[in-house]
Structures are given as C-alpha cells and as structure tokens.
Design an enzyme around this catalytic site. Structure first.
Site, PDB file in Angstrom:
ATOM      1  CE1 TYR A  44      -4.086   0.144  -0.726  1.00 17.75           C
ATOM      2  CE2 TYR A  44      -4.570  -2.012   1.411  1.00 17.75           C
ATOM      3  CZ  TYR A  44      -5.320  -1.022   0.164  1.00 17.75           C
ATOM      4  OH  TYR A  44      -6.189  -1.133   0.225  1.00 17.75           O
ATOM      5  CD  GLU A  46      -3.575   3.675   1.605  1.00 14.74           C
ATOM      6  OE1 GLU A  46      -2.512   3.454   1.224  1.00 14.74           O
ATOM      7  OE2 GLU A  46      -4.396   3.663   1.363  1.00 14.74           O
ATOM      8  CG  ASP A 191      -9.380   9.990 -24.489  1.00 12.29           C
ATOM      9  OD1 ASP A 191      -7.665   9.770 -24.975  1.00 12.29           O
ATOM     10  OD2 ASP A 191     -10.302   9.565 -23.488  1.00 12.29           O
ATOM     11  CB  THR A 221      -5.604   3.538 -22.096  1.00  8.25           C
ATOM     12  OG1 THR A 221      -6.022   3.282 -23.512  1.00  8.25           O
ATOM     13  CG2 THR A 221      -7.162   3.687 -21.459  1.00  8.25           C
ATOM     14  CE  LYS A 224      -8.326   2.474 -25.840  1.00 10.08           C
ATOM     15  NZ  LYS A 224      -8.233   2.469 -24.287  1.00 10.08           N
ATOM     16  NE  ARG A 230      -7.482  -2.577 -20.179  1.00  7.42           N
ATOM     17  CZ  ARG A 230      -8.550  -3.835 -20.079  1.00  7.42           C
ATOM     18  NH1 ARG A 230      -8.783  -4.927 -20.700  1.00  7.42           N
ATOM     19  NH2 ARG A 230      -9.875  -3.496 -20.270  1.00  7.42           N
TER      20      ARG A 230
HETATM   21  N1  DSN Z   1     -12.957  -0.068 -24.815  1.00  6.13           N
HETATM   22  C1  DSN Z   1     -11.809   0.935 -25.790  1.00  6.13           C
HETATM   23  C2  DSN Z   1     -11.862   1.056 -27.622  1.00  6.13           C
HETATM   24  O1  DSN Z   1     -12.650   0.156 -27.703  1.00  6.13           O
HETATM   25  O2  DSN Z   1     -11.863   1.756 -27.471  1.00  6.13           O
HETATM   26  C3  DSN Z   1     -12.069   2.559 -25.143  1.00  6.13           C
HETATM   27  O3  DSN Z   1     -13.371   2.260 -23.599  1.00  6.13           O
END
Ligand code: DSN
Length: 411
Positions: A44, A46, A191, A221, A224, A230
C-alpha cells in the site's frame, strides 16, 4: 487443474488461436505481464513519493518517480508537463480532469459518439451528467473540420473541450484545434488513448506543446497502441499538476496499484528503446508497421468491395456496412471463423447502438504478432469477400487458419 486454471488456459488458447482485430487491444511483453503479478501487488502506498501514509515505501517512491520520468520522456514533454501515474485506466483519467477543472453545471464539449467520441467524454448515458453538462461537435463528410469545431465552441461556450477519439481513422492536428479552443476561453483535454503509440513515435501529431500552446491536459490508456498493461496516465501543464494530484488522491486513487505502475514502466522502457519486445523489433518500427498494416487492411477490404468511412492514417479502420448487413450477426459470424472484431457506430448512424452500421478494425495486436502487410491485405480481402456475400464461412475459415499459422505467440 482447477476450474480457474482451466479457464485461464482456455483464454490463453482462445487468444493464441484467433485473429484479433480489436483496435483497442494488444499483447504486452511477458516482462510487462509478469510485473502485474509481482510483489509490487502487495504494497500500500497512499500518497505520493516522499509523502506516504504508510511505512515501507522506500522502493515505491523510487518506482513512482522513475515511471513519471519515463512517461514524460516517452512523449518528450518534460519541459512543460507533469504526469500522474496512479489512475487505473482511461475513463478514471478523464474523470479526474473533469473533477479538477469543472464546477457543477459547467459544460464539456466533445465529438459526438457516432462520429468517434468515447463514452467517457460525457455522452448521454454518463453518470457524470448529474454534475456537468455536455454538448457535441460533429464531423463534416466524415472528417473533422476546424469550422464545425469553432462553431460549436461559439455556441456552447464550454469550460473544457475534449479532442481525441475512439473510432476516428484519420489523424488530426492538435495545435490549431487547441488554439481555437483557447481563443474561446476553453481548456483542452486531449485523450490520446488510441493513438498514444503513434504520438510517442511521431506517427501522429502530438498534443504536447510549449508554453500556452497545446493541450492543457492529456490522458491516455497504456494498453492500446502503447502496448502496456491496463492502466492510465494523466499529463497536465505544470500549473495544473498540484491540483490534478489532489483530485486523483484521494479521488479514484486510494492505494495506487504499484504492480500496474511497474508494468507501465516496463512498457515505457520498451517504447523508449531501453528494453525490447520479444520480437526485438524497435517500437518505432513496430508503429510504422502498425500504420502501414492498417492501410493494407483497408486496401484489402476495398478490393473485397467494402466501403470505409474515412481513409485511415492511424491503426484503425472503420467499415461502413451495406444496409442489409446486420453488424451483430456479422461480428458473431466472424468470431466463428476465429476473427475478433467489434461492431461500431459510424458517423450519422441511424441504427441502434446494439446493432450499429459499422465494424471497427485495428492493426496493432496482429502487428505485435508479426503479421506482415501482404497478409493484412489478404485478410482485408477475405473479410470483404465474406461480408459482401462472395465467399462462404468454410472458405474463409481455411484462409484464417493459414494466416494464423504464420503468427508469433510469446506466452
Ligand atoms: N474499449 C475501448 C475502445 O475500444 O476504444 C475504450 O473504452
């Protein structure tokens, strides 16, 4: 083998034996995956480096600072931005920006959902609409145009504009859009979840810029095109970092997930060429191939007679299905042939969200498995032929088995 072990084995086999065209998925290196299951899971932490609530964080402090440095280095933005590495994924990353800069009742402007916006950009089913208002800008001729963007700013006077999309195949330049938004007094959240790998390697324009230029906040994120675990990252101009950190902890972050943070670090080292992916292909060449392969996939689809919404210059291809084709049935049929895709809305879609008019495809995952451009072309043609009713499931399945034979599997 117990039930859980059996399921895990089956999922591994499913992934190995399918052709994955989900534009938001990828295969991180084994080193990245193993860090998710490492001792970092047990601690942990925090707070932030140098200011933790529990003892025993000597290594956690060093880890978090190291990841921050690598994240800033990966996007070459260390002179103007800071980064918070504690958010768990993309949607909480966006939420943390909303809760940092918006007052209740403020408006967020984002691209409409069917045109490629993301649900977390405050679209109509978002629970955050209890607190904030939402307005949209749209595409013209399936392309983003500064005029529509500016008109929506003029009309809705948002506090925050979101630039960055989940199913928009073309690239876009952030600098002019940011300049327009700032001229109307709006802050900008970029984003880059889908295109992060392309931005990091210069294959897509970057939202990071010096001084008053560029996005005020950048979220992404990490799983991708960045090919990590993740997780999520929130970048902010230096002047907003203290307030972002306060929103994140205590906000969506209690104890940060140090195992995720360590795994993000491994993938950033791979992005930076300081560690390598199992195939030893540099990240820069990998992304170059991702973009080339998306174009080949698109060319194959077109040869098979299929229409796309907008020509790709990213990892993503959006197919506009013929009126008579039901996207859910098609998605299921393709899955039976070991081809994994997702049905998706297209600009100005009139069909319901459960059975929209498009199919979204991406090249990042199969490029990681070593699929080359000529195979992407063949694959596109194969899907196109099936979709247009010019080949059967059995014919298709024979070809997918051939394509699968050539692919690498690292786990
Ligand atoms: N599920 C992802 C996408 O496919 O773009 C993002 O939420």
């Amino acid at each position: 083998m117990n039930y859980l072990e059996e399921l895990t084995k089956q999922e591994s086999a499913r992934q190995k034996n399918t052709l994955n065209l989900i534009a938001s998925e990828n295969y991180p290196s084994s080193k990245t995956l193993s860090l998710l299951g490492s001792m970092w899971n047990d601690k942990y932490a925090e707070g932030y480096p140098g200011k933790r609530y529990y003892a025993g964080n000597i290594n956690a402090d060093k880890l978090e600072e190291f990841v921050q440095t690598k994240a800033l280095e990966a996007f070459n933005c260390q002179d103007d931005y800071g980064v918070n590495v504690q958010v768990l994924s993309g949607s909480p990353a966006n939420a943390m920006v909303y809760f940092t800069v918006l007052e209740p009742g403020d408006t967020v402007l984002s691209l409409d959902l069917a045109s490629g916006g993301h649900l977390s950009h405050l679209h109509n089913t978002s629970s955050y609409l209890k607190f904030f208002k939402h307005a949209t800008y749209s595409l013209r001729g399936n392309k983003l145009h500064e005029a529509e963007f500016e008109q929506a700013l003029k009309e809705h006077k948002p506090r925050l504009v979101v630039i960055g999309y989940s199913s928009y195949p073309a690239s876009y330049t952030f600098d002019k859009l940011c300049e327009i938004a700032h001229a109307y007094g709006a802050l900008v959240l970029a984003d880059i979840s889908h295109i992060a790998g392309l931005v990091a390697t210069g294959h897509h324009p970057s939202p990071f810029a010096h001084g008053a230029k560029g996005a005020d906040f950048v979220t992404t994120t990490t799983h991708k095109t960045l090919r990590g675990p993740r997780s999520g990252l929130v970048f902010a101009k230096e002047e907003y970092m203290a307030v972002i950190n306060k929103t994140v902890f205590p906000g969506t972050s209690g104890g940060p997930h140090l195992n995720q943070i360590a795994a993000v670090c491994q993938s950033l080292l791979e992005v930076l060429g300081q560690e390598s992916y199992p195939d030893k292909v540099s990240f820069n060449v990998y992304i170059e191939n991702v973009v080339k392969n998306a174009k080949a996939l698109e060319a194959g689809l077109k040869q098979g007679g299929v229409e796309v919404t907008t020509a790709t210059s990213t990892h993503l291809v959006l197919v506009k299905l013929p009126e008579a084709v039901d996207s859910l049935t098609l998605q299921n049929d393709l899955e039976e042939m070991n081809i994994i895709t997702n049905r998706n809305a297209v600009p100005n879609d009139t069909k319901p969200a459960w059975r929209p008019s498009g199919l979204r495809l991406g090249s990042a995952a199969l490029t990681s498995r070593g699929m080359a451009s000529d195979d992407f072309l063949t694959f596109g043609k194969l899907i196109g032929n099936y979709l247009m009713g010019n080949s059967t499931k059995v014919e298709c399945q024979t070809s997918t088995s051939e394509l699968l034979k050539n692919l690498k599997w690292y786990y």
